[in-house]
Design a protein around this motif. Structure first.
Motif, PDB file in Angstrom:
ATOM      1  N   GLU A  42       0.838  -1.203   0.000  1.00 23.69           N
ATOM      2  CA  GLU A  42       0.000   0.000   0.000  1.00 23.69           C
ATOM      3  C   GLU A  42       0.877   1.259   0.000  1.00 23.69           C
ATOM      4  O   GLU A  42       1.983   1.272   0.542  1.00 23.69           O
ATOM      5  CB  GLU A  42      -0.901   0.005   1.237  1.00 23.69           C
ATOM      6  CG  GLU A  42      -1.943  -1.101   1.250  1.00 23.69           C
ATOM      7  CD  GLU A  42      -3.077  -0.843   0.280  1.00 23.69           C
ATOM      8  OE1 GLU A  42      -3.199   0.306  -0.202  1.00 23.69           O
ATOM      9  OE2 GLU A  42      -3.834  -1.782  -0.008  1.00 23.69           O
ATOM     10  N   GLU A  43       0.340   2.306  -0.627  1.00 25.09           N
ATOM     11  CA  GLU A  43       0.985   3.623  -0.718  1.00 25.09           C
ATOM     12  C   GLU A  43       2.276   3.620  -1.525  1.00 25.09           C
ATOM     13  O   GLU A  43       3.040   4.580  -1.501  1.00 25.09           O
ATOM     14  CB  GLU A  43       1.262   4.191   0.692  1.00 25.09           C
ATOM     15  CG  GLU A  43      -0.001   4.397   1.519  1.00 25.09           C
ATOM     16  CD  GLU A  43       0.300   4.949   2.886  1.00 25.09           C
ATOM     17  OE1 GLU A  43       1.505   5.128   3.188  1.00 25.09           O
ATOM     18  OE2 GLU A  43      -0.650   5.193   3.640  1.00 25.09           O
ATOM     19  N   GLN A  44       2.524   2.529  -2.247  1.00 28.67           N
ATOM     20  CA  GLN A  44       3.685   2.473  -3.138  1.00 28.67           C
ATOM     21  C   GLN A  44       3.197   2.685  -4.573  1.00 28.67           C
ATOM     22  O   GLN A  44       2.296   1.976  -5.039  1.00 28.67           O
ATOM     23  CB  GLN A  44       4.401   1.129  -3.016  1.00 28.67           C
ATOM     24  CG  GLN A  44       5.011   0.873  -1.649  1.00 28.67           C
ATOM     25  CD  GLN A  44       6.118   1.846  -1.314  1.00 28.67           C
ATOM     26  OE1 GLN A  44       6.995   2.123  -2.125  1.00 28.67           O
ATOM     27  NE2 GLN A  44       6.093   2.374  -0.086  1.00 28.67           N
ATOM     28  N   GLN A  45       3.802   3.644  -5.276  1.00 27.97           N
ATOM     29  CA  GLN A  45       3.362   4.008  -6.613  1.00 27.97           C
ATOM     30  C   GLN A  45       4.376   3.528  -7.658  1.00 27.97           C
ATOM     31  O   GLN A  45       5.421   2.944  -7.332  1.00 27.97           O
ATOM     32  CB  GLN A  45       3.168   5.524  -6.710  1.00 27.97           C
ATOM     33  CG  GLN A  45       2.139   6.075  -5.736  1.00 27.97           C
ATOM     34  CD  GLN A  45       0.750   5.504  -5.974  1.00 27.97           C
ATOM     35  OE1 GLN A  45       0.354   5.261  -7.114  1.00 27.97           O
ATOM     36  NE2 GLN A  45       0.009   5.293  -4.899  1.00 27.97           N
TER      37      GLN A  45
ATOM     38  N   GLN B 155       8.213   4.473  -7.337  1.00 26.50           N
ATOM     39  CA  GLN B 155       9.057   3.670  -6.449  1.00 26.50           C
ATOM     40  C   GLN B 155       9.453   2.342  -7.104  1.00 26.50           C
ATOM     41  O   GLN B 155      10.587   1.878  -6.956  1.00 26.50           O
ATOM     42  CB  GLN B 155       8.342   3.397  -5.123  1.00 26.50           C
ATOM     43  CG  GLN B 155       8.254   4.594  -4.206  1.00 26.50           C
ATOM     44  CD  GLN B 155       7.069   5.481  -4.490  1.00 26.50           C
ATOM     45  OE1 GLN B 155       6.356   5.261  -5.457  1.00 26.50           O
ATOM     46  NE2 GLN B 155       6.874   6.490  -3.651  1.00 26.50           N
TER      47      GLN B 155
ATOM     48  N   HIS C  70      -3.130  -4.076  -7.139  1.00 26.82           N
ATOM     49  CA  HIS C  70      -1.742  -3.874  -6.672  1.00 26.82           C
ATOM     50  C   HIS C  70      -0.743  -4.493  -7.652  1.00 26.82           C
ATOM     51  O   HIS C  70       0.228  -5.141  -7.247  1.00 26.82           O
ATOM     52  CB  HIS C  70      -1.551  -4.454  -5.268  1.00 26.82           C
ATOM     53  CG  HIS C  70      -2.492  -3.873  -4.254  1.00 26.82           C
ATOM     54  ND1 HIS C  70      -2.331  -2.611  -3.716  1.00 26.82           N
ATOM     55  CD2 HIS C  70      -3.646  -4.369  -3.708  1.00 26.82           C
ATOM     56  CE1 HIS C  70      -3.307  -2.361  -2.870  1.00 26.82           C
ATOM     57  NE2 HIS C  70      -4.124  -3.403  -2.849  1.00 26.82           N
TER      58      HIS C  70
END
Length: 430
Positions: A169-172, A175, A200
């Motif tokens: 989560e919160e990784q785009q 990254q 995801h």
């Protein structure tokens, strides 16, 4: 007189009815005879129908032994779990009979029991379960290796399309791109990185380089404390990724793919034989297979034997050709097709897949290495002299054309880079 006639008439119908009844009685056996004839005809037809031939006990034994072998059980999760559930290591025979290959052979319970009389596989008293010899311990369960399809060998010639799953989560995408770029060889860049979707998942395309497929098949990255393994896209997943890709990236991939195809279409050498390309080699192997009768051995001094022997060296199992003294053509034990058999020093025979060997050649072709000869040097000297004699105008024109093509390529690359930068800026703002 009229009364007598009427009475006469009344008697005649009665006599006719009795005669009709007698006639019907006489005809009844004929109908029964016809029924008997039809029944006997049906029985004769059923008897004429071909009954299925019982399966070869040697083939059944080999297949069942394979199901319970370490080679299969280290990948076969279903059988592995079923055997592990039983304290004594027994496997229900009905599960074996439900396998597709056993169904195609039409093997029954009695066929399996009879075939395993000469095998080390153990059978319980009721003939309902099987067990590995001596209740041998199960091998460690591993992930089954994925085999590429015939049409997927060159699917990534223009640039490998990959996917990362289970992104934290919160990784785009930024990254993910940075983590992959760190591990790429120098001067190799990622052409496109897609957004992380609701599942995801993130897809990306990389510029082609030598050994790119093996690189991405073994690539893994660290992201937010979790290890993500890279997966190369095939089939529907690949097609979906290409549709979501920008058009200029797709076009770029196609151009690079055509370049690689031209480079790949070169002569190869296998043993002492030369072929214009791998397709010619496939055709020659097929000719050798079809021109031999069942059980016919290849002559050890012949070129066909040397070709198939050198082809066998490309088999995925490195020790496959150990102890080889002969090669023959015969019917496959797994179906109606024909294949090559190895004959070893101890007299044992084992079939091998020529397709696996050819696929390995396709992935890493043994190209003919150019050798300079005296004749070649003379020809090169003549060509150099001819070039010197060319007029200055022709040289200038060719140089101008080369410069123009280089400028066009630079412009296209600059446009693509600008579009990528704009896209990244928009995504960062979002």
């Amino acid at each position: 007189g009229r009364r007598e006639k009427s009475c006469h008439r009344s008697i005649v119908p009665g006599s006719e009815s009795s005669a009709m009844a007698d006639a019907e009685k006489k005809e009844e056996p004929k109908g029964e005879k016809r029924k008997d004839e039809t029944s006997t005809g049906e029985e004769s037809k059923e008897s004429k129908r071909l009954k299925p031939t019982p399966p070869d006990s040697a083939v059944v034994r080999k297949q069942v032994e394979y199901y319970l072998s370490d080679e299969n059980l280290k990948y076969d999760k279903f059988f592995h779990e079923k055997i592990a559930e039983n304290k004594d290591g027994w496997l229900d025979l009905t599960l074996i009979l439900q396998c597709n290959k056993m169904k195609t052979m039409r093997a029954t319970k009695d066929d399996v029991v009879a075939a395993l009389k000469e095998s080390k596989i153990e059978i319980n008293e009721d003939n309902t379960s099987l067990r590995r010899p001596g209740n041998a311990p199960l091998p460690k369960l591993e992930a089954r290796p994925t085999h590429q399809k015939k049409n997927s060998f060159h699917a990534h010639d223009g640039g490998v399309v990959t996917m990362f799953k289970s992104i934290p989560e919160e990784q785009q995408w930024a990254q993910v791109k940075a983590a992959v770029q760190e591990k790429l060889p120098p001067k190799v860049s990622l052409w496109h990185v897609g957004q992380v979707n609701d599942k995801h998942e993130c897809t990306m395309v990389c510029a082609p380089f030598d050994g790119d497929m093996t690189f991405f098949e073994t690539l893994s990255i660290e992201l937010a404390g979790s290890t993500l393994k890279c997966e190369v896209c095939y089939g529907d997943v690949l097609q979906k990724a290409l549709k979501e890709m920008p058009k200029h990236i797709r076009d770029k991939r196609e151009r690079e793919s055509r370049k690689r195809q031209k480079e790949r279409n070169r002569p190869i050498k296998l043993g002492t034989c030369h072929f214009n390309n791998v397709a010619m080699l496939r055709g020659r192997v097929k000719e050798i297979l079809n021109s031999r009768s069942d059980g016919e051995q290849l002559k050890p001094d012949g070129s066909d034997f040397k070709l198939i022997k050198s082809l066998l060296e490309f088999h995925p199992s490195p020790d496959k050709s150990k102890g080889l003294v002969g090669i023959k053509v015969a019917r496959s034990s797994h179906g109606d097709s024909r294949c090559f058999y190895m004959i070893r020093e101890d007299g044992t025979e084992e079939d091998f897949s020529a397709k696996k060997c050819l696929d390995a050649v396709e992935q890493n072709p043994p190209y003919v290495q150019p050798e300079e000869k005296t004749g070649d040097k003379k020809a090169q000297a003549k060509a150099a002299g001819a070039k010197k004699e060319e007029p200055k105008g022709a040289k200038e024109k060719t140089e101008e054309k080369k410069a123009e093509t280089k400028e066009e390529e630079k412009k296209e690359e600059a446009k693509e880079e600008k579009e990528e930068e704009k896209k990244e800026e928009k995504e960062e703002k979002v």
